[in-house]
Design a protein around this motif. Structure first.
Motif, short mmCIF file in Angstrom:
data_model
loop_
_atom_site.label_atom_id
_atom_site.label_comp_id
_atom_site.label_asym_id
_atom_site.label_seq_id
_atom_site.Cartn_x
_atom_site.Cartn_y
_atom_site.Cartn_z
N SER A 1 3.45 5.76 -7.69
CA SER A 1 3.03 6.86 -6.81
C SER A 1 2.96 8.13 -7.64
O SER A 1 3.65 8.27 -8.66
CB SER A 1 4.02 7.04 -5.65
OG SER A 1 5.25 7.58 -6.12
N ARG B 1 7.91 3.33 5.87
CA ARG B 1 6.83 3.42 4.90
C ARG B 1 6.64 4.88 4.51
O ARG B 1 6.47 5.74 5.37
CB ARG B 1 5.54 2.86 5.48
CG ARG B 1 5.55 1.34 5.66
CD ARG B 1 4.14 0.86 6.01
NE ARG B 1 4.06 -0.58 6.10
CZ ARG B 1 4.11 -1.27 7.21
NH1 ARG B 1 4.25 -0.63 8.37
NH2 ARG B 1 4.02 -2.59 7.22
N GLU B 2 6.64 5.13 3.21
CA GLU B 2 6.55 6.50 2.72
C GLU B 2 5.20 6.74 2.03
O GLU B 2 4.19 6.25 2.50
CB GLU B 2 7.73 6.79 1.78
CG GLU B 2 9.09 6.60 2.43
CD GLU B 2 9.38 7.58 3.55
OE1 GLU B 2 8.69 8.62 3.61
OE2 GLU B 2 10.28 7.32 4.37
N GLU B 3 5.19 7.45 0.90
CA GLU B 3 3.95 7.86 0.27
C GLU B 3 3.15 6.65 -0.24
O GLU B 3 3.71 5.60 -0.54
CB GLU B 3 4.22 8.82 -0.90
CG GLU B 3 4.85 8.17 -2.12
CD GLU B 3 6.35 8.16 -2.08
OE1 GLU B 3 6.96 7.92 -3.13
OE2 GLU B 3 6.93 8.37 -1.00
N PRO B 4 1.81 6.79 -0.34
CA PRO B 4 0.97 5.69 -0.82
C PRO B 4 1.26 5.34 -2.28
O PRO B 4 1.63 6.21 -3.08
CB PRO B 4 -0.46 6.23 -0.66
CG PRO B 4 -0.34 7.35 0.31
CD PRO B 4 1.01 7.95 0.10
N GLN C 1 11.68 1.71 -4.28
CA GLN C 1 10.54 1.02 -3.68
C GLN C 1 10.97 -0.41 -3.40
O GLN C 1 11.20 -1.20 -4.30
CB GLN C 1 9.32 1.07 -4.61
CG GLN C 1 8.37 -0.12 -4.58
CD GLN C 1 7.78 -0.42 -3.22
OE1 GLN C 1 7.90 0.35 -2.27
NE2 GLN C 1 7.15 -1.57 -3.10
N ILE D 1 -7.53 5.76 0.97
CA ILE D 1 -6.69 6.05 -0.19
C ILE D 1 -7.25 5.33 -1.41
O ILE D 1 -7.54 4.13 -1.36
CB ILE D 1 -5.23 5.62 0.06
CG1 ILE D 1 -4.67 6.33 1.29
CG2 ILE D 1 -4.38 5.90 -1.17
CD1 ILE D 1 -4.60 7.82 1.15
N HIS E 1 1.29 14.01 -0.95
CA HIS E 1 1.64 12.61 -1.15
C HIS E 1 0.53 11.80 -1.79
O HIS E 1 0.77 10.72 -2.30
CB HIS E 1 2.01 11.97 0.20
CG HIS E 1 3.27 12.50 0.80
ND1 HIS E 1 3.31 13.67 1.54
CD2 HIS E 1 4.55 12.05 0.76
CE1 HIS E 1 4.55 13.90 1.94
NE2 HIS E 1 5.31 12.94 1.49
N VAL E 2 -0.69 12.32 -1.73
CA VAL E 2 -1.84 11.61 -2.31
C VAL E 2 -2.54 12.56 -3.28
O VAL E 2 -3.06 13.60 -2.86
CB VAL E 2 -2.83 11.16 -1.21
CG1 VAL E 2 -3.97 10.37 -1.84
CG2 VAL E 2 -2.11 10.31 -0.17
N ALA F 1 0.82 -1.21 0.00
CA ALA F 1 0.00 0.00 0.00
C ALA F 1 0.85 1.26 0.00
O ALA F 1 0.40 2.31 -0.44
CB ALA F 1 -0.93 0.01 1.22
N ARG F 2 2.11 1.16 0.49
CA ARG F 2 2.98 2.33 0.56
C ARG F 2 4.38 1.96 0.09
O ARG F 2 4.79 0.80 0.16
CB ARG F 2 3.04 2.89 1.98
CG ARG F 2 1.76 3.57 2.44
CD ARG F 2 1.86 4.13 3.85
NE ARG F 2 0.66 4.87 4.22
CZ ARG F 2 0.50 6.18 4.00
NH1 ARG F 2 1.48 6.88 3.44
NH2 ARG F 2 -0.62 6.79 4.35
N ARG F 3 5.09 2.97 -0.38
CA ARG F 3 6.47 2.77 -0.81
C ARG F 3 7.34 2.48 0.41
O ARG F 3 7.18 3.13 1.46
CB ARG F 3 7.00 4.02 -1.52
CG ARG F 3 8.41 3.89 -2.05
CD ARG F 3 8.81 5.11 -2.85
NE ARG F 3 8.94 6.30 -2.01
CZ ARG F 3 10.05 6.63 -1.37
NH1 ARG F 3 11.14 5.87 -1.46
NH2 ARG F 3 10.09 7.73 -0.65
#
Length: 682
Positions: free
Chosen positions: A612, A512-515, A567, A657, A633-634, A503-505
């Motif tokens: 992303s 865990r970073e951006e979705p 990633q 998300i 980020h989203v 679900a996230r990078r």
């Protein structure tokens, strides 16, 4: 990675005079009185020599600049000694390093005028000998002749290894750029460890000269037996107190770190994600030549080789009637050999790949890293016993480099997670520290240091060579790269399978970073062509010109190259940008990374990519720089280019998300990296 180094190498190649000036200042700095302790000249000159070997620099101007710098530095040190004489010993911060001045005086008294030449190559005194020559009133003309000739020889000694290394890496790079990158990174890590150790010994420790004695006096005032034992054995006057203190401190540091890692490898912890990301990174760097080198090294850490070296060393120790050291050695090796499988069974952590049966089927800690650290660490303690600190540093550096390389090979070949190897090295170091602490003070058991070294090398050569020659081909098959691709049907992916994907990078450190808001199965060419109609374009490639845009305050957002993001250890296969028309100076950035999944549709397999979409605001502090900063980020659905693809569908995760599922128009048989279009701007 090599593409990011190209602008640096190009800049140096286009500005050779600047490279010469840097080498001049570094060479002069190391020769300055005491100040030379703080100057990392070896790093600079070996690096410059490497660039010469890679064909990026002309060796003649570099050699001249370096020689002139070394000559000027010694001349300045000579003048300082001639001008201030014995006052130097009382001047701060020189008074903190009075022992070096005294060592330089003894060296000069022993060797006379030729000490200026010899001293340039002797660690610990090379930064003080020219000043001592000035203090002693050495004739300036004679000093100058020796100064110039020694600078000439010193330059050759420092630049030549770099030229050889650069030529070797250049040749390897012709075979595989990835292999050259892996070997270069390994050499850099080992070199960094050596330099940090050198600075610790020469610079940090002398700043606290009385701390050791003050602590010992505090214990001596106490009357209990433990305090009195500590006071006797750690007294600065005790010939082995420093070694025992270092061993005790190392033991107190490594064991808590080992158990900290144990707690960090529980499911869901960041280190577990970091392990997977690092494993994927090394998997992308593997080459046939690199595999052969790493299989060779990992075979030297196999049980049969470790057992042979252990038996040979133990037999020699008992043969020389070194009963206590021999017994301690056997206890350390046997205890470690018992500890590793018991801990594996207790933790039950799976390996990245299936290799062995029984307890060895589990991963934590690495048996190769743990046992080799204990074996060769204790051998280094026995060989370095009662030698001077520089001989000890050299011996431990060789042993550590060998053990670290074996540990590195386990991660490279996918036999262990990175945390397995780190834990093994920490536990092994703790065992070596305990051995050195307990058996280091023993002085009445005489053993031949050269003999121990010869036994270790000979046994490695004989049994290691026999083992490798008989098992090498089989080992190559055992450690060959393995595909971990998972196939999903198109209908199963769209219905529920999409939820099982990340679900996230995930960064290399496990954070865990951006979705990840795109799941795309199909041709990257088609995706890029479709997105282009909505203003998405390829980012500028990294070059000296585009990199210079970061230091200009008016650089448009679509003229700045993209900063790298991975990633789960993988680099993006496609990067696109779109200038933000609603906000001055901003831009949208899309990245698509390969996943380990493939989609089966219409009888064909298509690679599945995760993507992303983030917004970057271009910061311009003081109007002189341009720095991208991710502020969104989203994206809104309208800003997700995957929706432009025909048949794209939107799904919503439990956290709200929205993820876009999309496919290409054609079904192609693809593998994870077969559809790369080199669209990352690299």
């Amino acid at each position: 990675m090599t593409d990011f180094l190209d602008p640096v190498l190009t800049f140096i190649a286009e500005n050779p005079s600047l490279a010469g000036l840097i080498c001049f200042l570094a060479a002069m700095g190391e020769a300055l009185f005491i100040i030379g302790l703080f100057v990392p000249t070896t790093v600079v000159l070996v690096g410059a020599g490497t660039l010469v070997g890679l064909g990026k620099l002309d060796p003649v101007p570099l050699f001249i600049w370096t020689t002139l710098g070394a000559t000027a530095g010694d001349a300045i040190s000579y003048w300082i000694g001639w001008r201030f004489k014995d006052k130097i010993k009382t001047m701060w911060p020189l008074n903190k390093y009075a022992h070096l001045v005294e060592a330089g005086e003894q060296f000069f008294q022993k060797h006379g005028g030729k000490s200026v030449f010899i001293g340039r190559f002797v660690p610990g005194v090379k930064s003080v000998v020219p000043g001592i020559a000035g203090m002693a009133g050495m004739n300036f003309t004679r000093f100058s002749v020796v100064n110039v000739t020694s600078a000439f020889a010193w330059t050759i000694v420092h630049i030549a290894p770099g030229i050889i290394a650069g030529s070797a890496l250049g040749a390897i790079g012709q075979i595989s750029g990835r292999l050259a990158l892996v070997l270069g990174a390994l050499l850099f890590v080992v070199f960094l460890i050596v330099m940090l150790g050198r600075w610790l010994i020469l610079i940090v420790l002398p700043l606290f000269p009385n701390t050791h004695a003050a602590i010992v006096r505090g214990f001596a005032r106490r009357e209990d037996r433990v305090s009195q034992w500590i006071a006797r054995n750690f007294d600065p006057a005790h010939p082995r107190s420093t070694g025992m203190l270092a061993s005790a401190l190392l033991l107190l540091i490594t064991m808590p770190l080992f158990f900290w890692i144990v707690g960090e490898v529980a499911p869901g912890e960041p280190m577990v994600r970091a392990d997977l990301a690092i494993l994927n990174l090394f998997d992308s760097l593997r080459t046939p030549v690199g595999d052969k080198i790493m299989v060779f090294m990992t075979s030297l850490g196999d049980g049969v080789v470790v057992t042979a070296v252990t038996v040979a060393v133990a037999a020699y120790l008992f043969g020389r009637k070194a009963w206590r050291r021999g017994t301690g050695f056997i206890i350390a090796m046997a205890g470690t050999a018992l500890f590793v499988p018991l801990f594996k069974l207790m933790l039950h952590r799976s390996r990245p790949i299936e290799l062995y049966a029984g307890a060895d089927a589990y991963s934590f800690p690495s048996g190769h890293a743990t046992l080799t650290a204990v074996l060769f660490g204790i051998c280094a303690v026995l060989i370095a016993h009662d030698l001077n600190r520089w001989a000890k540093a050299s011996i431990f550096t060789i042993a550590a480099s060998f053990v670290i390389t074996i540990g590195f090979s386990r991660v490279y070949l996918g036999a262990h997670w990175m945390s397995d190897v780190l834990a093994g090295l920490l536990f092994g170091t703790a065992m070596v520290s305990a051995f050195a602490f307990v058996f280091g003070p023993i002085h009445n058991e005489k053993i031949g240091r050269a003999t121990v070294a010869g036994i270790v090398v000979a046994t490695l050569a004989v049994f290691g060579g026999w083992h490798i020659s008989s098992t090498f081909d089989k080992a190559l098959l055992t450690y060959e790269p393995r595909s971990n691709t998972e196939v999903l049907t198109a209908s199963g992916w769209r219905q529920s399978g999409w939820q099982s994907l990340p679900a996230r990078r995930i960064e290399l450190n496990g954070d865990r970073e951006e979705p990840l808001v795109i799941q795309y199965s199909g041709s990257l060419e088609h995706f890029a062509h479709t997105a282009e109609k909505a203003g998405w374009q390829l980012p500028p490639k990294w070059s000296l010109t585009t990199a210079g845009g970061f230091v200009e305050g008016k650089t448009p957002s679509d003229s700045l190259p993209i900063l790298p993001r991975s990633q789960n250890g993988r680099q993006p296969d496609l990067v696109l940008i779109r200038k933000d028309t609603d906000e001055a100076g901003g831009r949208w950035v899309l990245r698509l990374w390969p996943s380990r999944y493939e989609i089966l549709e219409g009888g064909s397999l298509q690679a599945l990519y995760l993507g992303s979409v983030v917004h970057e605001d271009i910061l311009r502090p003081m109007g002189e720089f341009s720095g991208p900063r991710t502020d969104v980020h989203v994206p809104d659905p309208a800003d997700n280019p995957a929706l432009l693809l025909p048949g794209a569908q939107t799904r919503q995760r439990a956290d709200g998300i929205k993820v876009v599922l999309a496919t290409g128009p054609e079904a192609q048989v693809q593998t994870g990296g077969a559809d790369k279009l080199n669209r990352t701007g690299r």
